[in-house]
Design a protein around this motif. Structure first.
Motif, mmCIF file in Angstrom:
data_model
loop_
_atom_site.group_PDB
_atom_site.id
_atom_site.type_symbol
_atom_site.label_atom_id
_atom_site.label_comp_id
_atom_site.label_asym_id
_atom_site.label_seq_id
_atom_site.Cartn_x
_atom_site.Cartn_y
_atom_site.Cartn_z
ATOM 1 N N SER A 171 -43.317 95.851 -79.962
ATOM 2 C CA SER A 171 -44.771 95.813 -79.847
ATOM 3 C C SER A 171 -45.262 94.463 -79.343
ATOM 4 C CB SER A 171 -45.401 96.130 -81.204
ATOM 5 O OG SER A 171 -46.809 96.039 -81.143
ATOM 6 N N ASP A 172 -44.714 93.385 -79.912
ATOM 7 C CA ASP A 172 -45.148 92.042 -79.503
ATOM 8 C C ASP A 172 -44.766 91.754 -78.057
ATOM 9 O OD1 ASP A 172 -46.291 91.572 -81.944
ATOM 10 O OD2 ASP A 172 -44.621 90.367 -82.727
ATOM 11 N N TRP A 173 -43.573 92.204 -77.657
ATOM 12 C CA TRP A 173 -43.174 91.984 -76.264
ATOM 13 C C TRP A 173 -44.107 92.737 -75.319
ATOM 14 C CZ3 TRP A 173 -42.203 89.746 -72.193
ATOM 15 C CH2 TRP A 173 -41.756 90.382 -71.035
ATOM 16 N N LYS A 174 -44.442 93.963 -75.652
ATOM 17 C CA LYS A 174 -45.332 94.740 -74.786
ATOM 18 C C LYS A 174 -46.713 94.097 -74.699
ATOM 19 C CE LYS A 174 -44.694 98.855 -76.605
ATOM 20 N NZ LYS A 174 -44.818 100.335 -76.725
ATOM 21 N N ASN A 175 -47.170 93.533 -75.790
ATOM 22 C CA ASN A 175 -48.475 92.865 -75.758
ATOM 23 C C ASN A 175 -48.443 91.637 -74.848
ATOM 24 O OD1 ASN A 175 -49.680 94.716 -77.482
ATOM 25 N ND2 ASN A 175 -49.254 93.513 -79.319
ATOM 26 N N LEU A 176 -47.350 90.874 -74.902
ATOM 27 C CA LEU A 176 -47.228 89.705 -74.042
ATOM 28 C C LEU A 176 -47.149 90.127 -72.572
ATOM 29 C CD1 LEU A 176 -46.853 86.648 -73.641
ATOM 30 C CD2 LEU A 176 -44.394 87.002 -73.943
ATOM 31 N N ALA A 177 -46.365 91.158 -72.288
ATOM 32 C CA ALA A 177 -46.241 91.638 -70.916
ATOM 33 C C ALA A 177 -47.574 92.176 -70.403
ATOM 34 C CB ALA A 177 -45.160 92.715 -70.836
ATOM 35 N N ALA A 178 -48.314 92.850 -71.273
ATOM 36 C CA ALA A 178 -49.625 93.362 -70.876
ATOM 37 C C ALA A 178 -50.590 92.204 -70.610
ATOM 38 C CB ALA A 178 -50.178 94.282 -71.959
ATOM 39 N N GLN A 179 -50.469 91.137 -71.396
ATOM 40 C CA GLN A 179 -51.302 89.951 -71.153
ATOM 41 C C GLN A 179 -50.973 89.350 -69.795
ATOM 42 O OE1 GLN A 179 -51.043 86.953 -74.231
ATOM 43 N NE2 GLN A 179 -52.442 85.557 -73.172
ATOM 44 N N TRP A 180 -49.702 89.332 -69.434
ATOM 45 C CA TRP A 180 -49.309 88.825 -68.111
ATOM 46 C C TRP A 180 -50.012 89.626 -67.023
ATOM 47 C CZ3 TRP A 180 -47.660 89.521 -63.279
ATOM 48 C CH2 TRP A 180 -47.035 88.462 -62.619
ATOM 49 N N LEU A 181 -49.995 90.935 -67.153
ATOM 50 C CA LEU A 181 -50.643 91.785 -66.147
ATOM 51 C C LEU A 181 -52.143 91.531 -66.092
ATOM 52 C CD1 LEU A 181 -48.807 95.179 -66.780
ATOM 53 C CD2 LEU A 181 -48.480 93.629 -64.845
ATOM 54 N N GLY A 182 -52.744 91.289 -67.252
ATOM 55 C CA GLY A 182 -54.176 91.015 -67.276
ATOM 56 C C GLY A 182 -54.520 89.668 -66.673
ATOM 57 N N ASN A 183 -53.698 88.678 -66.944
ATOM 58 C CA ASN A 183 -53.959 87.335 -66.409
ATOM 59 C C ASN A 183 -53.809 87.280 -64.899
ATOM 60 O OD1 ASN A 183 -54.339 86.455 -69.012
ATOM 61 N ND2 ASN A 183 -52.476 85.235 -69.135
ATOM 62 N N TYR A 184 -52.890 88.089 -64.364
ATOM 63 C CA TYR A 184 -52.602 88.049 -62.917
ATOM 64 C C TYR A 184 -52.812 89.433 -62.319
ATOM 65 C CZ TYR A 184 -50.460 83.979 -64.978
ATOM 66 O OH TYR A 184 -50.256 82.847 -65.723
ATOM 67 N N SER A 185 -54.001 89.948 -62.557
ATOM 68 C CA SER A 185 -54.320 91.320 -62.148
ATOM 69 C C SER A 185 -54.315 91.507 -60.639
ATOM 70 C CB SER A 185 -55.689 91.728 -62.710
ATOM 71 O OG SER A 185 -56.704 90.832 -62.270
ATOM 72 N N GLY A 186 -54.361 90.409 -59.890
ATOM 73 C CA GLY A 186 -54.330 90.521 -58.436
ATOM 74 C C GLY A 186 -52.947 90.811 -57.879
ATOM 75 N N VAL A 187 -51.903 90.654 -58.715
ATOM 76 C CA VAL A 187 -50.539 90.949 -58.264
ATOM 77 C C VAL A 187 -50.334 92.462 -58.289
ATOM 78 C CG1 VAL A 187 -48.073 90.662 -58.751
ATOM 79 C CG2 VAL A 187 -49.665 88.761 -59.136
ATOM 80 N N ARG A 189 -48.999 96.019 -58.967
ATOM 81 C CA ARG A 189 -48.116 96.478 -60.036
ATOM 82 C C ARG A 189 -46.688 96.742 -59.530
ATOM 83 N NH1 ARG A 189 -50.148 98.508 -64.991
ATOM 84 N NH2 ARG A 189 -52.060 97.358 -65.481
ATOM 85 N N GLY A 190 -46.563 97.210 -58.325
ATOM 86 C CA GLY A 190 -45.256 97.534 -57.783
ATOM 87 C C GLY A 190 -44.374 96.335 -57.526
ATOM 88 N N ARG A 191 -44.942 95.124 -57.687
ATOM 89 C CA ARG A 191 -44.161 93.898 -57.517
ATOM 90 C C ARG A 191 -43.988 93.148 -58.840
ATOM 91 N NH1 ARG A 191 -47.486 90.919 -53.369
ATOM 92 N NH2 ARG A 191 -46.132 89.184 -53.996
ATOM 93 N N VAL A 192 -44.239 93.836 -59.943
ATOM 94 C CA VAL A 192 -44.013 93.257 -61.266
ATOM 95 C C VAL A 192 -42.888 94.033 -61.936
ATOM 96 C CG1 VAL A 192 -45.008 92.684 -63.505
ATOM 97 C CG2 VAL A 192 -46.442 92.617 -61.442
ATOM 98 N N GLY A 214 -46.952 101.995 -62.985
ATOM 99 C CA GLY A 214 -46.861 101.395 -61.652
ATOM 100 C C GLY A 214 -45.936 100.205 -61.569
ATOM 101 N N CYS A 215 -45.554 99.634 -62.723
ATOM 102 C CA CYS A 215 -44.632 98.499 -62.734
ATOM 103 C C CYS A 215 -43.190 98.987 -62.683
ATOM 104 C CB CYS A 215 -44.816 97.664 -64.001
ATOM 105 S SG CYS A 215 -46.420 96.856 -64.156
ATOM 106 N N LEU A 216 -42.322 98.146 -62.172
ATOM 107 C CA LEU A 216 -40.894 98.388 -62.250
ATOM 108 C C LEU A 216 -40.386 97.938 -63.622
ATOM 109 C CD1 LEU A 216 -40.134 97.009 -58.696
ATOM 110 C CD2 LEU A 216 -39.952 99.398 -59.382
ATOM 111 N N ILE A 217 -39.185 98.401 -63.997
ATOM 112 C CA ILE A 217 -38.622 98.109 -65.312
ATOM 113 C C ILE A 217 -37.202 97.571 -65.124
ATOM 114 C CG2 ILE A 217 -38.106 99.007 -67.612
ATOM 115 C CD1 ILE A 217 -39.988 101.364 -66.973
ATOM 116 N N SER A 218 -36.865 96.505 -65.851
ATOM 117 C CA SER A 218 -35.559 95.855 -65.706
ATOM 118 C C SER A 218 -34.608 96.265 -66.825
ATOM 119 C CB SER A 218 -35.727 94.329 -65.725
ATOM 120 O OG SER A 218 -34.482 93.692 -65.917
ATOM 121 N N ARG A 219 -33.375 96.568 -66.427
ATOM 122 C CA ARG A 219 -32.303 96.888 -67.378
ATOM 123 C C ARG A 219 -31.156 95.901 -67.193
ATOM 124 N NH1 ARG A 219 -28.480 98.371 -70.868
ATOM 125 N NH2 ARG A 219 -28.158 100.593 -71.263
ATOM 126 N N HIS A 220 -30.596 95.402 -68.281
ATOM 127 C CA HIS A 220 -29.369 94.605 -68.253
ATOM 128 C C HIS A 220 -28.273 95.382 -68.965
ATOM 129 C CE1 HIS A 220 -31.481 90.407 -67.781
ATOM 130 N NE2 HIS A 220 -31.707 91.237 -66.780
#
Length: 336
Positions: A171-187, A189-192, A214-220
């Motif tokens: 939950s906390d990670w998703k909130n931080l990632a969502a904040q990133w999207l909000g702070n840089y809304s001009g980027v 989504r397909g390039r995040v 619309g965002c991509l998702i990273s797997r390790h």
């Protein structure tokens, strides 16, 4: 009739039918698959968990922008020519972006994009913490603002807010990632690229959250993530099950195995060699699902997983492949 002519006629007939029937067509780009990401990681010799300035293999903090470009051109050409790569993943941190070396570091990024390559910029925490959390919040946002200001207009640059956010609850990670999207809304989504929770492993928690549509998702994935798996099929299932229904958005931005000890990755070795089973399973499932993959590492001096070695010194450098069978499986994962 040639394939090109058949394709042209089919397209023309389809367009005529659309016009005749009054249909409308959605021209918004969509991710049908991510296998147009054919990449490798370019890493610091110390690993990318660095408290100070990041120095990618083959580069030096004394290099000017021009010298960095000269070196980068040779390393990136090695990735392209030896492997068929079109993507490079590079680390960023506050010390690198905020200091004077940033001007030189951008030479490598700029050279990659000028060669038509995609560049994934991923934030790594410092070595002294290694706790899976942002080291300093104000510095973190300042760093990303600098990067976004410079590269948001470059369609070949992709932004990965955090590498392996394992210190946060889902939950906390998703909130931080969502904040990133909000702070840089001009980027766009397909390039995040949003890391899966934990060590970029729990993907469905990201894919199922509409905040990341619309965002991509990273797997390790690495063999040591699960020592109980010993077959190609087991690793295929492990990767496929973790992705769920979100394959069209997932990129495996890290996966690797020993490449300097002579292993043969072109031979099935279930229950005989766990690393071979791992590489063959991930390669096969990535190809089947149309996933992009970014190998760890393309270049990192002295890393036994490296698939390329730097030869020479200074600006007189070139790359050679450490394991041709590993290269075969990497290219197979890309659909080549």
């Amino acid at each position: 009739m040639t394939r090109q002519i058949r394709h042209s006629l089919t397209t023309l007939l389809a367009a005529s039918m659309v016009l005749a029937l009054g249909w409308t067509v959605d021209t918004t780009p969509a991710h049908a698959a991510t296998n147009d990401f054919r990449g490798v990681n370019w890493a610091d010799e110390r690993d990318n968990f660095v408290d100070g300035v990041l120095v990618l293999g083959g580069l030096s903090t004394s290099d000017s922008y021009a010298t960095t470009q000269t070196k980068a051109d040779k390393i990136l050409s090695g990735f392209q020519n030896n492997l068929g790569a079109n993507t490079v993943r590079m680390p960023v941190n506050y010390a690198t972006v905020s200091g004077s070396y940033w001007n030189s570091y951008t030479g490598a990024i700029d050279k990659a994009t000028s060669k038509g390559m995609k560049v994934i910029l991923s934030y790594w925490e410092g070595d002294s913490s290694r706790d899976g959390k942002v080291d300093n919040t104000s510095q973190y946002w300042s760093m990303w603002q600098t990067i976004v200001n410079k590269y948001s207009g470059n369609g070949n640059v992709y932004f990965e807010p955090f590498n392996e956010p394992h210190g946060y609850s889902d939950s906390d990670w998703k909130n931080l990632a969502a904040q990133w999207l909000g702070n840089y809304s001009g980027v766009p989504r397909g390039r995040v690229i949003i890391s899966g929770a934990g060590y970029n492993q729990r993907l469905t928690t990201i894919g199922s959250d509409s905040r990341f549509d619309g965002c991509l998702i990273s797997r390790h994935t690495y063999q040591f993530f699960n020592n109980s798996l010993h077959t190609k099929q087991a690793w295929k299932d492990d990767l496929g099950n973790s992705i769920g229904s979100y394959a069209s958005r997932v990129i495996v931005t890290e996966w690797g195995a020993p490449m300097t000890d002579g292993r043969n990755y072109d031979v099935d070795a279930d229950n005989q060699d766990d690393f071979v089973a791992f590489i063959r399973g991930v390669s096969s499932e990535s190809r089947a699902l149309g996933l992009g993959t970014v190998y760890w590492p393309g270049v990192r001096p002295n890393d036994t997983y490296r698939i390329q070695t730097i030869n020479g010194s200074g600006t007189d450098i070139s790359l050679t492949t450490t394991n041709s069978t590993g290269r075969d499986q990497l290219r197979f994962s890309w659909g080549i």
